[in-house]
Design a protein around this motif. Structure first.
Motif, PDB file in Angstrom:
ATOM      1  N   ASP A   1      34.566 -30.215  43.304  1.00  0.00           N
ATOM      2  CA  ASP A   1      34.639 -29.139  44.289  1.00  0.00           C
ATOM      3  C   ASP A   1      35.491 -29.553  45.486  1.00  0.00           C
ATOM      4  OD1 ASP A   1      32.921 -27.853  42.634  1.00  0.00           O
ATOM      5  OD2 ASP A   1      31.167 -28.007  43.935  1.00  0.00           O
ATOM      6  N   ALA A   2      35.279 -30.770  45.966  1.00  0.00           N
ATOM      7  CA  ALA A   2      35.986 -31.228  47.167  1.00  0.00           C
ATOM      8  C   ALA A   2      37.482 -31.324  46.922  1.00  0.00           C
ATOM      9  CB  ALA A   2      35.440 -32.587  47.603  1.00  0.00           C
ATOM     10  N   LYS A   3      37.877 -31.797  45.731  1.00  0.00           N
ATOM     11  CA  LYS A   3      39.294 -31.955  45.434  1.00  0.00           C
ATOM     12  C   LYS A   3      39.979 -30.617  45.174  1.00  0.00           C
ATOM     13  CE  LYS A   3      38.846 -36.596  43.439  1.00  0.00           C
ATOM     14  NZ  LYS A   3      38.953 -37.394  42.202  1.00  0.00           N
ATOM     15  N   LEU A   4      39.252 -29.707  44.516  1.00  0.00           N
ATOM     16  CA  LEU A   4      39.863 -28.438  44.130  1.00  0.00           C
ATOM     17  C   LEU A   4      39.734 -27.358  45.200  1.00  0.00           C
ATOM     18  CD1 LEU A   4      38.662 -28.235  40.410  1.00  0.00           C
ATOM     19  CD2 LEU A   4      40.977 -28.705  41.201  1.00  0.00           C
ATOM     20  N   GLY A   5      38.765 -27.499  46.088  1.00  0.00           N
ATOM     21  CA  GLY A   5      38.560 -26.483  47.110  1.00  0.00           C
ATOM     22  C   GLY A   5      37.938 -25.214  46.564  1.00  0.00           C
ATOM     23  N   ILE A   6      37.270 -25.312  45.415  1.00  0.00           N
ATOM     24  CA  ILE A   6      36.605 -24.142  44.837  1.00  0.00           C
ATOM     25  C   ILE A   6      35.189 -24.538  44.437  1.00  0.00           C
ATOM     26  CG2 ILE A   6      38.742 -23.145  43.954  1.00  0.00           C
ATOM     27  CD1 ILE A   6      38.022 -24.197  41.218  1.00  0.00           C
ATOM     28  N   ARG A   7      34.379 -23.561  44.146  1.00  0.00           N
ATOM     29  CA  ARG A   7      33.002 -23.821  43.746  1.00  0.00           C
ATOM     30  C   ARG A   7      32.955 -24.010  42.235  1.00  0.00           C
ATOM     31  NH1 ARG A   7      28.759 -19.979  46.734  1.00  0.00           N
ATOM     32  NH2 ARG A   7      27.449 -21.676  45.975  1.00  0.00           N
ATOM     33  N   ARG A   8      32.429 -25.138  41.808  1.00  0.00           N
ATOM     34  CA  ARG A   8      32.350 -25.461  40.389  1.00  0.00           C
ATOM     35  C   ARG A   8      31.035 -26.201  40.148  1.00  0.00           C
ATOM     36  NH1 ARG A   8      36.133 -26.426  36.282  1.00  0.00           N
ATOM     37  NH2 ARG A   8      37.852 -26.039  37.722  1.00  0.00           N
ATOM     38  N   SER A   9      30.303 -25.787  39.118  1.00  0.00           N
ATOM     39  CA  SER A   9      29.002 -26.393  38.873  1.00  0.00           C
ATOM     40  C   SER A   9      29.128 -27.829  38.383  1.00  0.00           C
ATOM     41  CB  SER A   9      28.229 -25.561  37.832  1.00  0.00           C
ATOM     42  OG  SER A   9      28.984 -25.458  36.635  1.00  0.00           O
ATOM     43  N   GLN A  10      30.174 -28.119  37.595  1.00  0.00           N
ATOM     44  CA  GLN A  10      30.382 -29.453  37.064  1.00  0.00           C
ATOM     45  C   GLN A  10      31.817 -29.899  37.341  1.00  0.00           C
ATOM     46  OE1 GLN A  10      28.079 -31.392  35.700  1.00  0.00           O
ATOM     47  NE2 GLN A  10      26.479 -29.824  35.808  1.00  0.00           N
ATOM     48  N   PRO A  11      32.040 -31.200  37.604  1.00  0.00           N
ATOM     49  CA  PRO A  11      33.410 -31.680  37.795  1.00  0.00           C
ATOM     50  C   PRO A  11      34.203 -31.557  36.503  1.00  0.00           C
ATOM     51  CG  PRO A  11      31.890 -33.523  37.634  1.00  0.00           C
ATOM     52  CD  PRO A  11      31.048 -32.282  37.717  1.00  0.00           C
ATOM     53  N   PHE A  12      35.504 -31.365  36.632  1.00  0.00           N
ATOM     54  CA  PHE A  12      36.403 -31.276  35.482  1.00  0.00           C
ATOM     55  C   PHE A  12      37.121 -32.608  35.328  1.00  0.00           C
ATOM     56  CE2 PHE A  12      40.756 -30.281  33.921  1.00  0.00           C
ATOM     57  CZ  PHE A  12      40.393 -29.981  32.614  1.00  0.00           C
ATOM     58  N   TRP A  13      36.859 -33.306  34.244  1.00  0.00           N
ATOM     59  CA  TRP A  13      37.419 -34.630  34.033  1.00  0.00           C
ATOM     60  C   TRP A  13      38.808 -34.513  33.413  1.00  0.00           C
ATOM     61  CZ3 TRP A  13      35.374 -39.029  35.947  1.00  0.00           C
ATOM     62  CH2 TRP A  13      34.065 -38.944  36.426  1.00  0.00           C
ATOM     63  N   VAL A  14      39.824 -34.730  34.227  1.00  0.00           N
ATOM     64  CA  VAL A  14      41.205 -34.685  33.749  1.00  0.00           C
ATOM     65  C   VAL A  14      41.511 -35.942  32.950  1.00  0.00           C
ATOM     66  CG1 VAL A  14      43.622 -34.436  34.430  1.00  0.00           C
ATOM     67  CG2 VAL A  14      41.824 -33.383  35.807  1.00  0.00           C
ATOM     68  N   LEU A  15      41.083 -37.087  33.470  1.00  0.00           N
ATOM     69  CA  LEU A  15      41.151 -38.352  32.747  1.00  0.00           C
ATOM     70  C   LEU A  15      39.721 -38.776  32.438  1.00  0.00           C
ATOM     71  CD1 LEU A  15      43.846 -40.236  34.887  1.00  0.00           C
ATOM     72  CD2 LEU A  15      44.198 -38.819  32.856  1.00  0.00           C
ATOM     73  N   LYS A  16      39.446 -39.061  31.172  1.00  0.00           N
ATOM     74  CA  LYS A  16      38.076 -39.353  30.754  1.00  0.00           C
ATOM     75  C   LYS A  16      37.878 -40.823  30.387  1.00  0.00           C
ATOM     76  CE  LYS A  16      37.940 -34.704  28.819  1.00  0.00           C
ATOM     77  NZ  LYS A  16      37.953 -33.918  27.558  1.00  0.00           N
ATOM     78  N   ASP A  17      38.833 -41.380  29.673  1.00  0.00           N
ATOM     79  CA  ASP A  17      38.670 -42.753  29.183  1.00  0.00           C
ATOM     80  C   ASP A  17      40.066 -43.325  28.894  1.00  0.00           C
ATOM     81  OD1 ASP A  17      38.038 -45.141  28.024  1.00  0.00           O
ATOM     82  OD2 ASP A  17      36.699 -44.316  26.502  1.00  0.00           O
ATOM     83  N   VAL A  18      40.695 -43.868  29.919  1.00  0.00           N
ATOM     84  CA  VAL A  18      42.077 -44.358  29.799  1.00  0.00           C
ATOM     85  C   VAL A  18      42.087 -45.870  29.974  1.00  0.00           C
ATOM     86  CG1 VAL A  18      44.424 -44.230  30.715  1.00  0.00           C
ATOM     87  CG2 VAL A  18      42.970 -42.184  30.699  1.00  0.00           C
ATOM     88  N   SER A  19      42.637 -46.571  28.984  1.00  0.00           N
ATOM     89  CA  SER A  19      42.692 -48.031  29.029  1.00  0.00           C
ATOM     90  C   SER A  19      44.032 -48.525  28.492  1.00  0.00           C
ATOM     91  CB  SER A  19      41.560 -48.645  28.188  1.00  0.00           C
ATOM     92  OG  SER A  19      40.287 -48.250  28.651  1.00  0.00           O
ATOM     93  N   PHE A  20      44.722 -49.339  29.267  1.00  0.00           N
ATOM     94  CA  PHE A  20      45.920 -50.044  28.813  1.00  0.00           C
ATOM     95  C   PHE A  20      46.364 -51.002  29.910  1.00  0.00           C
ATOM     96  CE2 PHE A  20      47.567 -46.130  30.780  1.00  0.00           C
ATOM     97  CZ  PHE A  20      48.509 -46.623  31.670  1.00  0.00           C
ATOM     98  N   ASP A  21      47.231 -51.951  29.536  1.00  0.00           N
ATOM     99  CA  ASP A  21      47.854 -52.877  30.480  1.00  0.00           C
ATOM    100  C   ASP A  21      49.338 -52.541  30.596  1.00  0.00           C
ATOM    101  OD1 ASP A  21      45.506 -54.321  30.867  1.00  0.00           O
ATOM    102  OD2 ASP A  21      45.940 -55.672  29.192  1.00  0.00           O
ATOM    103  N   LEU A  22      49.910 -52.839  31.754  1.00  0.00           N
ATOM    104  CA  LEU A  22      51.353 -52.724  31.965  1.00  0.00           C
ATOM    105  C   LEU A  22      51.872 -54.099  32.338  1.00  0.00           C
ATOM    106  CD1 LEU A  22      53.925 -50.944  32.302  1.00  0.00           C
ATOM    107  CD2 LEU A  22      53.299 -50.728  34.720  1.00  0.00           C
ATOM    108  N   HIS A  23      52.873 -54.578  31.597  1.00  0.00           N
ATOM    109  CA  HIS A  23      53.400 -55.920  31.798  1.00  0.00           C
ATOM    110  C   HIS A  23      54.758 -55.903  32.492  1.00  0.00           C
ATOM    111  CE1 HIS A  23      50.298 -57.882  29.325  1.00  0.00           C
ATOM    112  NE2 HIS A  23      50.351 -56.777  28.600  1.00  0.00           N
TER     113      HIS A  23
END
Length: 252
Positions: A21-43
């Motif tokens: 809600d705070a990021k979107l500025g709208i009323r939402r019952s549940q947060p919307f997960w744009v990134l859910k489970d991201v894993s990697f290394d950058l060399h």
């Protein structure tokens, strides 16, 4: 593939990011997960390709890597390296001149004013704007704005360069020139993260690849292996959609 240093520049471990809600500025019952489970290394010195469908979370991931937004769960480790998103026409103001906009945009992209001013001749020459550089931006065509934006952004040299999708900008002749310039940057010893829908670009330009799907890393590793798996999934979805359409269509 460039030799990997023992410690990665960046590490993402099961990272998640939600638009609440705070990021979107709208009323939402549940947060919307744009990134859910991201894993990697950058060399150091590698070009890492990020591939995925629309709304997979690719652009959000680049903003996270650039430090523009923060993750909500998991671990994101940056070993003190600067990361900058190649963003064209950042901070452009129509009533300012091209020169003034170049300085403002360069500062917003992380350069010091004196650095932009020292690079101004290079910016003008690459953009091919000539005397137009001291005319108001409002008099520029869209192609001229694109040329100036690219020429400024190209001067930024962070530890890690983040590139989203479009490599070439401007009219056809300048598009060839800007695409070639970016290819040279990518093929150098710079560390780059490249987001693209095009598996051709990923295969040609990248050392490794990450397949991002609905905010989850499905596969990380060899470019050919990752892009092949990605296209197999696209084909599976296409066949499933065709079957669904046939099943729900009225009988002829």
């Amino acid at each position: 593939m460039p030799k990997q240093h023992p410690h990665p520049l960046l590490t993402l471990d099961r990272v998640g990011l939600a638009f609440s809600d705070a990021k979107l500025g709208i009323r939402r019952s549940q947060p919307f997960w744009v990134l859910k489970d991201v894993s990697f290394d950058l060399h150091h010195g590698e070009t890492l390709g990020i591939i995925g469908r629309n709304a997979a979370g690719k652009s959000t991931l680049l903003r996270l890597l650039a430090g523009i937004i923060r993750h909500d769960r998991g671990r994101f480790i940056n070993q003190g390296h600067t990361a900058a998103l190649l963003s064209l026409q950042t901070g452009f103001v129509p009533y300012l001149t091209g020169r003034q906009n170049a300085i403002l945009s360069g500062i917003l992209l992380g350069l010091r004013r004196r650095e932009v001013e020292a690079k101004m001749d290079t910016i003008i020459a690459f953009s091919e704007l000539g005397g137009f550089i001291d005319q108001p931006l409002s008099t520029y065509s869209s192609g001229m704005r694109a040329r100036l934006g690219f020429s400024v952004a190209y001067q930024v040299e962070p530890d890690i360069l983040l590139i989203d999708e479009t490599l070439g900008v401007g009219d056809e002749e300048f598009k060839i020139k800007s695409t070639q310039a970016m290819h040279e940057r990518i093929r150098s010893d710079k560390t780059i993260v490249l987001v693209s829908h095009s598996s051709g670009s990923i295969r040609t330009l990248c050392d490794r690849a990450v397949w991002l799907d609905e905010g989850v890393t499905r596969l990380v590793g060899d470019v050919e292996e990752v892009t092949a798996a990605y296209h197999a999934d696209l084909e599976r979805r296409r066949i499933e959609n065709q079957s669904l359409v046939r099943a729900t269509s009225p009988a002829a």
